[in-house]
Design a protein around this motif. Sequence first.
Motif, PDB file in Angstrom:
ATOM      1  N   TRP A   1      -3.736   7.848  11.949  1.00  0.00           N
ATOM      2  CA  TRP A   1      -3.028   8.717  11.316  1.00  0.00           C
ATOM      3  C   TRP A   1      -1.736   9.020  11.645  1.00  0.00           C
ATOM      4  O   TRP A   1      -0.294   9.034  12.088  1.00  0.00           O
ATOM      5  CB  TRP A   1      -3.540  10.211  10.871  1.00  0.00           C
ATOM      6  N   ASP A   2      -2.106   8.837  13.810  1.00  0.00           N
ATOM      7  CA  ASP A   2      -0.275   8.935  14.273  1.00  0.00           C
ATOM      8  C   ASP A   2       0.426   8.044  14.249  1.00  0.00           C
ATOM      9  O   ASP A   2       1.617   7.534  14.149  1.00  0.00           O
ATOM     10  CB  ASP A   2      -0.816   8.879  15.677  1.00  0.00           C
ATOM     11  N   TRP A   3      -0.594   6.373  14.407  1.00  0.00           N
ATOM     12  CA  TRP A   3       0.482   5.462  14.269  1.00  0.00           C
ATOM     13  C   TRP A   3       0.992   5.590  12.696  1.00  0.00           C
ATOM     14  O   TRP A   3       2.283   5.282  12.695  1.00  0.00           O
ATOM     15  CB  TRP A   3      -0.273   3.885  14.684  1.00  0.00           C
ATOM     16  N   ALA A   4       0.046   6.053  11.641  1.00  0.00           N
ATOM     17  CA  ALA A   4       0.845   5.130  10.243  1.00  0.00           C
ATOM     18  C   ALA A   4       2.003   6.116   9.837  1.00  0.00           C
ATOM     19  O   ALA A   4       2.702   5.888   9.290  1.00  0.00           O
ATOM     20  CB  ALA A   4       0.066   5.499   9.159  1.00  0.00           C
ATOM     21  N   SER A   5       1.823   7.216  10.303  1.00  0.00           N
ATOM     22  CA  SER A   5       2.684   8.491   9.632  1.00  0.00           C
ATOM     23  C   SER A   5       4.601   8.199  10.267  1.00  0.00           C
ATOM     24  O   SER A   5       5.082   8.638   9.931  1.00  0.00           O
ATOM     25  CB  SER A   5       2.359   9.633  10.924  1.00  0.00           C
ATOM     26  N   ALA A   6       4.666   7.129  12.204  1.00  0.00           N
ATOM     27  CA  ALA A   6       6.066   6.919  12.193  1.00  0.00           C
ATOM     28  C   ALA A   6       5.714   5.715  10.637  1.00  0.00           C
ATOM     29  O   ALA A   6       7.424   5.313  10.902  1.00  0.00           O
ATOM     30  CB  ALA A   6       5.308   6.148  12.796  1.00  0.00           C
ATOM     31  N   THR A   7       6.034   5.257   9.916  1.00  0.00           N
ATOM     32  CA  THR A   7       6.508   4.580   8.750  1.00  0.00           C
ATOM     33  C   THR A   7       6.074   5.046   7.869  1.00  0.00           C
ATOM     34  O   THR A   7       5.323   5.679   6.969  1.00  0.00           O
ATOM     35  CB  THR A   7       5.074   3.526   8.978  1.00  0.00           C
ATOM     36  N   PRO A   8       7.691   5.433   6.735  1.00  0.00           N
ATOM     37  CA  PRO A   8       7.608   6.104   5.650  1.00  0.00           C
ATOM     38  C   PRO A   8       6.687   5.274   4.397  1.00  0.00           C
ATOM     39  O   PRO A   8       6.398   4.538   4.538  1.00  0.00           O
ATOM     40  CB  PRO A   8       8.625   6.465   5.736  1.00  0.00           C
ATOM     41  N   GLY A   9       5.993   6.699   3.895  1.00  0.00           N
ATOM     42  CA  GLY A   9       4.751   5.921   2.901  1.00  0.00           C
ATOM     43  C   GLY A   9       4.376   5.584   2.968  1.00  0.00           C
ATOM     44  O   GLY A   9       3.310   5.023   2.552  1.00  0.00           O
ATOM     45  N   LEU A  10       3.349   4.825   4.353  1.00  0.00           N
ATOM     46  CA  LEU A  10       2.211   4.099   4.856  1.00  0.00           C
ATOM     47  C   LEU A  10       1.023   5.074   4.105  1.00  0.00           C
ATOM     48  O   LEU A  10       0.235   4.028   3.732  1.00  0.00           O
ATOM     49  CB  LEU A  10       2.150   3.635   6.375  1.00  0.00           C
ATOM     50  N   ILE A  11       1.187   6.388   4.777  1.00  0.00           N
ATOM     51  CA  ILE A  11       0.013   7.100   4.568  1.00  0.00           C
ATOM     52  C   ILE A  11      -0.318   6.902   2.986  1.00  0.00           C
ATOM     53  O   ILE A  11      -1.912   6.921   2.324  1.00  0.00           O
ATOM     54  CB  ILE A  11       0.008   8.232   4.783  1.00  0.00           C
ATOM     55  N   ALA A  12       0.350   7.317   2.092  1.00  0.00           N
ATOM     56  CA  ALA A  12       0.482   7.722   1.088  1.00  0.00           C
ATOM     57  C   ALA A  12      -0.001   6.396   0.431  1.00  0.00           C
ATOM     58  O   ALA A  12      -0.780   5.959  -1.011  1.00  0.00           O
ATOM     59  CB  ALA A  12       1.984   7.483  -0.018  1.00  0.00           C
ATOM     60  N   SER A  13       0.857   5.153   0.993  1.00  0.00           N
ATOM     61  CA  SER A  13       0.352   3.959   0.120  1.00  0.00           C
ATOM     62  C   SER A  13      -1.207   3.413   0.372  1.00  0.00           C
ATOM     63  O   SER A  13      -1.804   3.701  -0.603  1.00  0.00           O
ATOM     64  CB  SER A  13       0.936   2.919   0.185  1.00  0.00           C
ATOM     65  N   ALA A  14      -1.633   4.295   1.665  1.00  0.00           N
ATOM     66  CA  ALA A  14      -3.119   3.738   1.751  1.00  0.00           C
ATOM     67  C   ALA A  14      -4.230   4.501   1.222  1.00  0.00           C
ATOM     68  O   ALA A  14      -4.540   3.674   0.471  1.00  0.00           O
ATOM     69  CB  ALA A  14      -3.359   3.339   3.611  1.00  0.00           C
ATOM     70  N   MET A  15      -3.737   5.505   1.280  1.00  0.00           N
ATOM     71  CA  MET A  15      -4.219   6.070   0.364  1.00  0.00           C
ATOM     72  C   MET A  15      -4.776   6.125  -1.485  1.00  0.00           C
ATOM     73  O   MET A  15      -4.756   5.981  -2.081  1.00  0.00           O
ATOM     74  CB  MET A  15      -3.877   7.842   0.040  1.00  0.00           C
ATOM     75  N   VAL A  16      -3.560   4.811  -2.144  1.00  0.00           N
ATOM     76  CA  VAL A  16      -3.297   4.652  -3.315  1.00  0.00           C
ATOM     77  C   VAL A  16      -4.435   2.881  -3.251  1.00  0.00           C
ATOM     78  O   VAL A  16      -5.055   3.263  -3.773  1.00  0.00           O
ATOM     79  CB  VAL A  16      -2.116   4.111  -3.612  1.00  0.00           C
ATOM     80  N   LEU A  17      -4.470   2.807  -2.138  1.00  0.00           N
ATOM     81  CA  LEU A  17      -5.522   1.592  -2.211  1.00  0.00           C
ATOM     82  C   LEU A  17      -6.583   2.212  -2.119  1.00  0.00           C
ATOM     83  O   LEU A  17      -7.471   0.947  -3.017  1.00  0.00           O
ATOM     84  CB  LEU A  17      -4.705   0.792  -0.491  1.00  0.00           C
ATOM     85  N   ALA A  18      -6.691   2.724  -0.972  1.00  0.00           N
ATOM     86  CA  ALA A  18      -8.406   3.278  -0.756  1.00  0.00           C
ATOM     87  C   ALA A  18      -9.295   3.837  -2.502  1.00  0.00           C
ATOM     88  O   ALA A  18      -9.805   3.354  -2.901  1.00  0.00           O
ATOM     89  CB  ALA A  18      -8.275   4.456  -0.134  1.00  0.00           C
ATOM     90  N   GLY A  19      -7.496   5.217  -2.905  1.00  0.00           N
ATOM     91  CA  GLY A  19      -7.916   5.107  -4.866  1.00  0.00           C
ATOM     92  C   GLY A  19      -8.524   4.061  -5.205  1.00  0.00           C
ATOM     93  O   GLY A  19      -9.713   4.491  -6.338  1.00  0.00           O
ATOM     94  N   VAL A  20      -7.877   3.072  -5.699  1.00  0.00           N
ATOM     95  CA  VAL A  20      -8.059   1.599  -5.712  1.00  0.00           C
ATOM     96  C   VAL A  20      -9.447   1.227  -5.803  1.00  0.00           C
ATOM     97  O   VAL A  20     -10.192   1.163  -6.682  1.00  0.00           O
ATOM     98  CB  VAL A  20      -7.211   0.924  -5.976  1.00  0.00           C
ATOM     99  N   GLY A  21      -9.831   0.940  -4.844  1.00  0.00           N
ATOM    100  CA  GLY A  21     -11.487   0.834  -3.897  1.00  0.00           C
ATOM    101  C   GLY A  21     -11.844   1.132  -4.649  1.00  0.00           C
ATOM    102  O   GLY A  21     -13.569   0.688  -4.895  1.00  0.00           O
ATOM    103  N   THR A  22     -12.200   2.749  -4.764  1.00  0.00           N
ATOM    104  CA  THR A  22     -12.745   3.842  -5.038  1.00  0.00           C
ATOM    105  C   THR A  22     -13.689   3.440  -6.813  1.00  0.00           C
ATOM    106  O   THR A  22     -14.820   4.085  -7.375  1.00  0.00           O
ATOM    107  CB  THR A  22     -12.371   5.192  -5.420  1.00  0.00           C
ATOM    108  N   GLY A  23     -13.215   2.312  -7.513  1.00  0.00           N
ATOM    109  CA  GLY A  23     -13.374   1.652  -8.875  1.00  0.00           C
ATOM    110  C   GLY A  23     -14.327   0.943  -8.584  1.00  0.00           C
ATOM    111  O   GLY A  23     -14.873   1.011  -9.665  1.00  0.00           O
ATOM    112  N   ILE A  24     -15.212   0.544  -7.267  1.00  0.00           N
ATOM    113  CA  ILE A  24     -16.567   0.415  -7.472  1.00  0.00           C
ATOM    114  C   ILE A  24     -17.613   0.515  -8.214  1.00  0.00           C
ATOM    115  O   ILE A  24     -18.616   0.253  -9.190  1.00  0.00           O
ATOM    116  CB  ILE A  24     -16.913  -0.056  -6.031  1.00  0.00           C
ATOM    117  N   TRP A  25     -17.139   2.362  -8.544  1.00  0.00           N
ATOM    118  CA  TRP A  25     -18.260   2.713  -9.057  1.00  0.00           C
ATOM    119  C   TRP A  25     -18.466   2.805 -11.200  1.00  0.00           C
ATOM    120  O   TRP A  25     -18.832   3.411 -11.186  1.00  0.00           O
ATOM    121  CB  TRP A  25     -17.833   5.169  -8.672  1.00  0.00           C
TER     122      TRP A  25
END
Length: 436
Positions: free
Chosen positions: A320-344
């Motif tokens: 979090w501390d590293w990623a929060s320095a780059t605008p939009g990175l955390i939000a984009s990562a959460m979108v990617l993680a969300g795509v990954g939950t499609g395994i179900w």
Amino acid sequence: MTAATGPTAAPGLAPAPLLSERTLGPIHYRIVALCFAAWIFDFYDLILYSFLLVPIARDLHMSKADSSLARGLALAMTAAGGVIFGFVGDRFGRKPTIIVSVLIYGIGTMLCAASHSLLQLLVFRSFTGLGIGGEWSAGQSLIAESVPPNRRARYAAYVQVGAPLGVLMAAYLGGFLEPRIGWRAVFALSAAPAFIVAMAVWRWLPESDVWTRSGARRWISAADVRALRPYRAMIATLFIVLLINSEAYWFTYSWMPGYLQLTRKLAPQASGRLMIGMQTGAVVGYALFGALADRFGRRPVFSVYAVMMAIGLLPPTILWDWASATPGLIASAMVLAGVGTGIWSGVGPIISEMLPTSVRNTSLALMLNGTRGLQFFTPLAITALSVYLGFGATLSIGALFSAAGAAMIWLIPETRGRLITALDTAHSAAVEPYGP
């Protein structure tokens, strides 16, 4: 023709083609739509508590451990519901199982609005969990037994899209509506769709013709269990794969909204926006999984998705501390993680294609809800570990589970294109010597 069983053959003639042997038409779309409606509110009611736990804990004077207990107990009760309704679905049919389980989780959610103590909340969440545990397997059995093999994974995936949409609704209500109307009103409002869905299923959903034609009107017997012995290694492996990926999912979702508010000090609206972004990715991931799995196979698509989830979980948690320095990175990562939950989206077809009709619903229920029921310990473990590791590092353990799941899926056989009745004859022959 009857709404429940479809066309029947005259005496001496071959039976009419099963729904899974026919060209896709209105009856298939009706089945998919109604199973989707039942599942979206099933998962919505399961996940809703995660988005309301902060105001509930404040009003009922609950500690983090109390909140984790309420979260975990509901998950444990889904296992109990899965066991009960798994047997019910194979004994009495898919349709009545869906109706009863939807009514139970609707009543449980309504009762949660009246909670005035931790004990009451635990009782009402347990009741909700019972119903939630029963619906999924009956719906997935019905889809697997009704849709043609070359379209099975994608239509099962369309139904499974109800899970991220349910989380999306919960994120909106928890982040934007709850501050205006309160958590009790949110629970009360959330119960209404279940009763509407139950009536629609009763009126318009046909029974599985595969189940009807199989003549299954009994509880699973010892002979059924003995006949499954050739599958025991595969079943055990699949159970472990599901358990590992279930750990990844609930390490992410059971405390993620609370973590964003309590540890990262985000307002409910800001937390809600991140969770909504995550679920937007999940909707895309779930919807695409089936078509990709029908094209490239269940295992490779499952593996790629699990890797995406593992990568996406790191920036919002341990980095979090590293990623929060780059605008939009955390939000984009959460979108990617969300795509990954499609395994179900792939779980229902994979299990359905590996087991015979007479035990399909029970096996689906035991595998999904058994592994989900073991998640009783996950919220409690998160609470305990966060004291030593920190909240973010603890939630990042979900990435390790997801990476392990990506590798372990290759231990099970590929089932793309398999007929849903392919194993029935062999299973019936194995059971017959023992009698009914």
